[in-house]
Design a protein around this motif. Structure first.
Motif, mmCIF file in Angstrom:
data_model
loop_
_atom_site.group_PDB
_atom_site.id
_atom_site.type_symbol
_atom_site.label_atom_id
_atom_site.label_comp_id
_atom_site.label_asym_id
_atom_site.label_seq_id
_atom_site.Cartn_x
_atom_site.Cartn_y
_atom_site.Cartn_z
ATOM 1 N N ASP A 78 -77.205 -61.713 7.711
ATOM 2 C CA ASP A 78 -76.063 -61.707 6.795
ATOM 3 C C ASP A 78 -75.518 -63.115 6.620
ATOM 4 O O ASP A 78 -75.104 -63.495 5.518
ATOM 5 C CB ASP A 78 -74.959 -60.796 7.334
ATOM 6 C CG ASP A 78 -75.268 -59.339 7.041
ATOM 7 O OD1 ASP A 78 -76.248 -59.099 6.325
ATOM 8 O OD2 ASP A 78 -74.544 -58.467 7.543
ATOM 9 N N LEU A 91 -75.019 -66.913 -1.048
ATOM 10 C CA LEU A 91 -74.037 -66.430 -2.026
ATOM 11 C C LEU A 91 -73.024 -67.523 -2.312
ATOM 12 O O LEU A 91 -72.660 -67.782 -3.465
ATOM 13 C CB LEU A 91 -73.329 -65.182 -1.498
ATOM 14 C CG LEU A 91 -74.180 -63.914 -1.481
ATOM 15 C CD1 LEU A 91 -73.407 -62.775 -0.844
ATOM 16 C CD2 LEU A 91 -74.590 -63.531 -2.894
ATOM 17 N N THR A 125 -74.535 -69.979 -4.652
ATOM 18 C CA THR A 125 -74.563 -69.572 -6.064
ATOM 19 C C THR A 125 -73.202 -69.799 -6.705
ATOM 20 O O THR A 125 -73.098 -70.342 -7.799
ATOM 21 C CB THR A 125 -74.928 -68.080 -6.242
ATOM 22 O OG1 THR A 125 -73.986 -67.289 -5.522
ATOM 23 C CG2 THR A 125 -76.324 -67.784 -5.790
ATOM 24 N N VAL A 126 -72.159 -69.359 -5.998
ATOM 25 C CA VAL A 126 -70.824 -69.471 -6.593
ATOM 26 C C VAL A 126 -70.445 -70.936 -6.758
ATOM 27 O O VAL A 126 -69.928 -71.349 -7.810
ATOM 28 C CB VAL A 126 -69.801 -68.713 -5.734
ATOM 29 C CG1 VAL A 126 -68.401 -68.955 -6.248
ATOM 30 C CG2 VAL A 126 -70.123 -67.242 -5.729
ATOM 31 N N LYS A 135 -77.454 -64.838 4.107
ATOM 32 C CA LYS A 135 -77.103 -64.333 2.769
ATOM 33 C C LYS A 135 -75.768 -64.916 2.310
ATOM 34 O O LYS A 135 -75.622 -65.319 1.150
ATOM 35 C CB LYS A 135 -76.987 -62.807 2.800
ATOM 36 C CG LYS A 135 -78.313 -62.090 2.858
ATOM 37 C CD LYS A 135 -78.076 -60.589 2.778
ATOM 38 C CE LYS A 135 -79.240 -59.837 3.382
ATOM 39 N NZ LYS A 135 -78.932 -58.412 3.579
ATOM 40 N N ILE A 136 -74.822 -64.930 3.235
ATOM 41 C CA ILE A 136 -73.491 -65.424 2.875
ATOM 42 C C ILE A 136 -73.571 -66.877 2.430
ATOM 43 O O ILE A 136 -72.975 -67.271 1.417
ATOM 44 C CB ILE A 136 -72.528 -65.281 4.077
ATOM 45 C CG1 ILE A 136 -72.251 -63.805 4.341
ATOM 46 C CG2 ILE A 136 -71.218 -66.010 3.806
ATOM 47 C CD1 ILE A 136 -71.565 -63.536 5.647
ATOM 48 N N GLU A 186 -83.793 -60.352 1.259
ATOM 49 C CA GLU A 186 -83.694 -58.910 1.049
ATOM 50 C C GLU A 186 -85.066 -58.244 1.079
ATOM 51 O O GLU A 186 -85.229 -57.127 0.588
ATOM 52 C CB GLU A 186 -83.016 -58.616 -0.294
ATOM 53 C CG GLU A 186 -81.524 -58.908 -0.311
ATOM 54 C CD GLU A 186 -80.725 -57.786 0.325
ATOM 55 O OE1 GLU A 186 -81.275 -56.699 0.546
ATOM 56 O OE2 GLU A 186 -79.532 -58.017 0.615
ATOM 57 N N ILE A 223 -82.103 -65.303 -1.749
ATOM 58 C CA ILE A 223 -81.511 -63.997 -1.410
ATOM 59 C C ILE A 223 -82.553 -62.889 -1.576
ATOM 60 O O ILE A 223 -82.671 -61.995 -0.738
ATOM 61 C CB ILE A 223 -80.277 -63.715 -2.289
ATOM 62 C CG1 ILE A 223 -79.169 -64.696 -1.922
ATOM 63 C CG2 ILE A 223 -79.791 -62.284 -2.099
ATOM 64 C CD1 ILE A 223 -77.970 -64.618 -2.811
ATOM 65 N N PHE A 224 -83.325 -62.956 -2.641
ATOM 66 C CA PHE A 224 -84.390 -61.961 -2.828
ATOM 67 C C PHE A 224 -85.324 -61.963 -1.623
ATOM 68 O O PHE A 224 -85.758 -60.923 -1.150
ATOM 69 C CB PHE A 224 -85.208 -62.269 -4.086
ATOM 70 C CG PHE A 224 -84.493 -61.951 -5.369
ATOM 71 C CD1 PHE A 224 -83.608 -60.894 -5.443
ATOM 72 C CD2 PHE A 224 -84.709 -62.710 -6.514
ATOM 73 C CE1 PHE A 224 -82.959 -60.593 -6.626
ATOM 74 C CE2 PHE A 224 -84.060 -62.423 -7.690
ATOM 75 C CZ PHE A 224 -83.180 -61.369 -7.742
ATOM 76 N N ILE A 258 -80.445 -67.523 -5.564
ATOM 77 C CA ILE A 258 -80.707 -66.089 -5.757
ATOM 78 C C ILE A 258 -82.124 -65.757 -5.321
ATOM 79 O O ILE A 258 -82.385 -64.716 -4.713
ATOM 80 C CB ILE A 258 -80.437 -65.691 -7.220
ATOM 81 C CG1 ILE A 258 -78.943 -65.776 -7.488
ATOM 82 C CG2 ILE A 258 -80.931 -64.283 -7.506
ATOM 83 C CD1 ILE A 258 -78.541 -65.396 -8.870
#
Lengths: 971, 114
Positions: free
Chosen positions: A606, A613, A616-617, A609-610, A650, A646-647, A643
């Motif tokens: 996580d 993320l 991206t922002v 991922k964080i 995931e 992230i893929f 992203i």
């Protein structure tokens, strides 16, 4: 006897004529003869079905189309359809032949033939379809092809455009009514035939015809009116008749074929088709009678008032169509026989007359009756064709038209209603007008002394063949009623009947003679008569009023438009935001939801991922705040990469790969494109938006408000979606279990290439379309004087800015250093190898056709970035995207269709290695040669070609960038 | 927790995309359009039905391992390529506009009306 094939043949002919092969290497006469021959063959083929029909009554063939809805692709041939189909193919053969000598230009001729054969296919489909929905589709196709044919000269002729639009508008509006009527009819038929089964859709014609109690159905009034509206508009019945004279801007062969012999009879076909289940209702019969009789009178009277030769023929056609409609509406279907005889007779004489009119127009350059005359010696064949056909139209014994007139009068005389006398009067009057028009055609066009000398264009003698054969038909078929027409009508009419060339000296015969003499009398007083009556109101005037109001409304609405594209977006998105707030959608969605999780723990993955993320922002924010476009593009690239990671986290390796490649491609594309936009232009926008900041604050706050609102709404929506996703209970379960059956390890690959292969097929189609759209767009922009070409001459205005800044912003694409050059040379072969590996072994690991295509495309684009357009193009002679894309689509399509022939269905899965016995051989290389593998190859090739087109189109050097480079480069 | 952050990022990216779309600078607007695509793809991968620990391969399934959602991945896969196609078309529009009107300020191209 394959009815589907018969319907498909003319479409195939159209496609063939449109192919480069036929256009370039097939001469005009050859094209003519071929199409004419095809129509003749179809005619013979249809005729060969007659013995079968005479025994069994009808042939029905059906393929599954949408079985879940009870809709099938069905075809139906009975006597009625046979009659119409024979007219379509028989008259068609002659008209196709005639058209070969009508056009002087080979290109025009080819274009006309394409549309005409497409029309013939659509028209055949109307009469042969065994399903009202299929019939409707074909019905609309005839409107569309008719539009193209009426507007054939639309590029230069405003009248042709107007006529085409008018025809499409009227028949299209009628078709809207028709489809609603047909759907209601189908539901009603379903209720009658299958009363126990809720709502069932019965669209098959043979089933509908069994629903005998349809006329008692509670919806009858509604669907009868709607269906009649469709038929009336199509068959030019009063007050919708006005489009037909307007349609006379079509080339004359089209007028003869569509607007006299076939398409305008589609409405009549519809009435006759449904007559067995509708005729017992008073509303149906009386409407057909009333509208038909009025149309008959109005049409035949307007015909003699026309000054234009084709106008005369058009109105006289309107009149005849009215008479036929009225005959179908006679009680107890007693007029059907007369209607069919009239249809046959009319097809013969009116087509011939149209073709004569076309020949005259072609030879003399005019169609004004006033200016014609004395053509008897110059066009002897046409003269005799006109004499026979016009007299057949007038009903002279013993031509074919005479039989038609006799049966018409006979049917009307036996028809008893309170107003029979009035109806009879109308018939007699209109017949007299028709006879008068016939005499005008003979005398005014051919015999009257000509006014002055006019130019006369010599014509090929072959042009006379079609009209002559038609006239021969009018002349001889009267005598051949017993052997030819009677058997045809026996299968088409529901009841036994009698038909004779001459039924004796009875009242009908006397009436016929009286009409002829009356017509002759009217002919002598025509000059006075024509001014006598004028009609106070016409459908055309109403139509014009309507269009005027429509345009007025359009201009009025235009006043409210700012023309600034951005404000439309503001209004649209602002409205979305306002609706989201005002409707309380957000609060409804959130009601009863636990929005914020109680469990705040995070795992190690996580954390990754964080971080992504956050990236991206942050990069997203960066695209907003940086001024230079190049930096914004790179920040955008960062979003894409984050992203992609992230893929990967995931557990979506395929998607991650595609995402990383595509985002690289997109970023490269933005940067190439920036190089194509003049630096001064980009600098100006940066200056005016960032330095001057006009209207900055208010607009900024407004946009910020809108985006925050929408962002919040999306946030809430995604949060709820995320918390309520159906964990482990989805269709995906099935895919995981069944992927092994298609011999791939990679389930995602199996879904893309197999389970949802049709989706993918369409998607590469979309991608190709986008690429081709881009190509045409940019190519058109380079064309001087086109609607996309530069409006102002380029100004070398870079001097207004600091030269250093210009240089800095100028060209992110001039990267040609020895190092980058050698990198690009090395990368391409590697990329091709990777691509091949991905396609071949994609089934067992990440990567598939998409990634392979993008990988190679990316390497090629590197060449374009580093070396520039000219050099890259010269060094990669094999990279021809336009050919590659065709190859890819061809393989994909063939691969998709091939399984149909071996019984696997569209896009079915085939194991070629098993079938060819090379399973072990290719298996030793770790390969499985299946249809999915071929599909993956096709995807790779198509995507590569599409990317190539995109790169080439965007990287194409423009004059302006060249110029800017010169102006900033002092050397 | 991670759901919340996903949703927050998707919402923010979407907001940024909309904001960029409303810029007068057409290149910024085009980039905003592409950001919207990214946000949507992010959303799709986030709502995948499986909390997978492994990539969706048959070998993983047979080994009884919990895989991620393959269907949504296949959908994103094609969506990425198609959105790239439309994005390149959009760039083509910007390019044409810049040459025809000699500007990339959308307020200077208000000829839609005329």
């Amino acid at each position: 006897m394959e009815l589907a094939t018969i319907t498909a043949v003319p479409f195939g002919l159209a496609l063939f004529l449109a192919s480069p092969l036929a256009r370039n290497s097939l001469s005009k006469p050859l094209q003519t003869r071929l199409s004419s021959l095809v129509m003749t063959a179809l005619f013979a083929w249809l005729l060969s079905a007659y013995p079968h029909l005479a025994r069994t009554g009808a042939i029905a063939q059906s393929f599954d189309w949408m079985p879940s809805l009870g809709i099938s692709l069905s075809f139906y041939l009975d006597g009625l359809s046979l009659l119409f189909a024979l007219i379509i193919t028989g008259i068609g053969a002659l008209i196709f032949f005639y058209a070969g000598y009508y056009f002087d230009e080979a290109d025009e001729h080819n274009r006309f033939m394409i549309w005409l054969s497409a029309f013939a296919g659509a028209m055949l489909a109307v009469v042969l379809s065994g399903n009202v929905l299929l019939m409707f589709v074909a019905w609309e196709l005839t409107s569309v092809t008719s539009f193209a044919l009426i507007g054939f000269k639309g590029a230069t002729d405003a009248e042709a455009r107007e006529g085409a639009f008018k025809a499409l508008f009227v028949t299209g509006a009628g078709a809207l009514a028709l489809i609603i009527g047909l759907v209601m009819l189908s539901v009603a038929a379903g209720q009658i035939l299958y009363p126990e089964e809720g709502i069932r859709f019965v669209a098959d014609i043979d089933l509908i015809l069994q629903a005998k109690s349809l006329h008692e159905h509670e919806w009858f009034v509604l669907f009868a009116i709607l269906i009649m509206l469709g038929g009336f508009t199509k068959s030019a019945q009063f007050p919708f008749h006005f489009w037909l004279p307007g349609a006379m801007s079509a080339p004359t062969p089209a007028s003869a074929y569509l607007h006299s012999a076939t398409m305008v009879k589609a409405g009549i076909y519809l009435f006759a088709r449904l007559s067995p289940v509708m005729y017992q209702n008073e509303l149906w019969t009386s409407s057909l009678q009333t509208i038909g009789l009025v149309t008959m009178l109005v049409g035949s009277y307007f015909a003699v008032k026309q000054t234009d030769l084709k106008g005369l023929l058009a109105y006289s056609t309107v009149g005849k169509l009215g008479a036929i409609t009225a005959l179908i509406g006679l009680p107890d279907q007693s007029g059907l026989k007369a209607a069919f005889v009239a249809i046959i007779a009319h097809a013969f004489y009116k087509s011939a007359l149209f073709l004569v009119a076309g020949t005259i127009d072609h030879a003399t350059g005019t169609r004004a009756i006033e200016g014609l005359g004395g053509l008897r010696d110059k066009l002897p064949v046409m003269f005799w064709v006109t004499v026979i056909s016009a007299l057949s139209m007038a009903g002279l014994p013993f031509l074919l038209g005479f039989v038609a007139k006799e049966t018409l009068l006979d049917a009307m005389l036996h028809y008893t209603a309170p107003w029979t006398q009035l109806a009879m009067l109308m018939v007699v009057l209109s017949s007299m007008f028709t006879a008068m028009a016939a005499f005008m055609l003979i005398y005014d066009v051919f015999l009257k002394p000509p006014r002055g000398r006019r130019h006369f264009h010599e014509l090929s003698p072959w042009i006379g063949l079609g009209p002559a054969l038609l006239a021969l038909g009018s002349l001889s078929l009267g005598f051949l009623v017993q052997p030819l027409i009677v058997p045809l009508l026996e299968v088409a009419t529901p009841k036994p009947f009698e038909l004779h060339l001459f039924a004796g000296f009875n009242e009908v015969f006397l009436l016929s003679l009286a009409i002829l003499f009356g017509g002759l009398l009217l002919f002598f007083i025509r000059k006075k008569l024509i001014q006598l009556i004028t009609f106070p109101i016409s459908g055309d005037a109403i139509y014009r009023e309507f269009i005027t109001y429509l345009e007025w409304a359009g201009t009025t609405v235009l006043h409210t438009q700012s023309g600034f594209v951005r404000y439309y977006l503001v209004i649209i998105l602002g409205a979305v935001a306002a609706v989201l707030i005002a409707s309380g959608t957000l609060s409804t969605l959130t009601a009863g939801q636990q929005l914020f999780p109680s469990d705040l723990s995070v795992t190690i993955t996580d954390l990754a991922k964080i971080f992504m993320l956050f990236l991206t922002v942050a990069a997203g924010m960066l695209t907003v705040v940086v001024r230079e476009h190049v930096k914004a593009a790179i920040a955008y690239g960062v979003i894409g990469y984050a992203i992609g990671v992230i893929f990967l986290i995931e557990h979506a390796p395929d998607v991650a790969l595609v995402q990383l490649l595509v985002e690289t491609m997109a970023t490269v594309l933005i940067i190439i494109m920036l190089g194509r936009i003049r630096a001064g232009v980009r600098l100006r926008v940066i200056n005016s938006l960032w330095t001057e900041r006009r209207n900055y604050n208010l607009g900024f706050l407004r946009d910020l408000g809108i985006s925050v609102l929408i962002g919040v709404a999306v946030f809430v929506f995604s949060l709820i979606a995320l918390q309520n996703r159906p964990l482990r209970h989805s269709i995906a379960e099935w895919h995981l279990e069944n992927a092994a059956t298609v011999n791939t390890d990679d389930v995602v690959g199996a879904i893309v290439a197999d389970f949802r292969g049709t989706d993918t097929l369409l998607e590469i189609g979309v991608f190709t379309t986008a690429a081709l759209g881009l190509l045409t767009l940019l190519a058109r922009g380079r064309q001087p004087g086109s609607s996309l070409a530069p409006l102002v001459a380029p100004v070398a205005s870079s001097s207004e800015f600091d030269a250093r800044v210009v240089e800095e912003i100028q060209d992110a694409t001039s990267l040609s250093t020895p190092f980058t050059r050698s990198v690009s040379f090395v990368v391409l072969p590697i990329a091709i190898l990777i691509g091949i590996a991905q396609v071949l072994y994609g089934g067992n690991g990440p990567g598939d056709g998409f990634t392979a295509g993008v990988t190679i495309g990316l390497a090629v684009s590197l060449w374009y970035v580093v070396l520039g357009y000219q050099e890259a193009k010269a060094l990669l002679p094999w990279f021809r995207p336009e050919l590659i894309i065709r190859l890819g689509l061809l393989i994909a399509t063939v691969n998709a269709i091939f399984p149909v022939f071996v019984g696997q269905g569209f896009m079915g899965h085939i194991e070629f290695d098993q079938a060819l016995g090379i399973y072990d051989l290719v298996g030793s290389f770790g390969l499985h040669v299946t249809s999915s593998l071929i599909f993956e190859i096709a995807i790779a090739i198509t995507v590569m070609g599409g990317l190539g087109i995109i790169i080439e189109a965007i990287a194409y050097p423009t004059d302006r960038t060249q110029e800017t480079i010169r102006s900033t480069d002092p050397a | 927790m991670i759901e919340l952050l996903f949703a927050l990022s998707i919402g923010t990216l979407f907001g940024i995309g909309v904001f960029q779309l409303l810029r007068r600078d057409l290149i910024k607007a085009a980039i905003g359009f592409a950001i919207l695509f990214s946000a949507i793809n992010l959303f799709f991968v986030a709502v995948g039905a499986f909390e997978g620990e492994f990539a969706p391969y048959v070998s993983n399934v047979e080994a009884g391992r919990q895989t991620s959602d393959p269907l949504i991945q296949a959908l994103i896969l094609t969506a990425i390529v198609v959105s790239f196609g439309s994005f390149s078309l959009l760039l083509g529009f910007v390019n044409i506009i810049s040459r025809r009107y000699d500007t990339i300020d959308s307020d200077d191209t208000n000829r839609l009306k005329h």
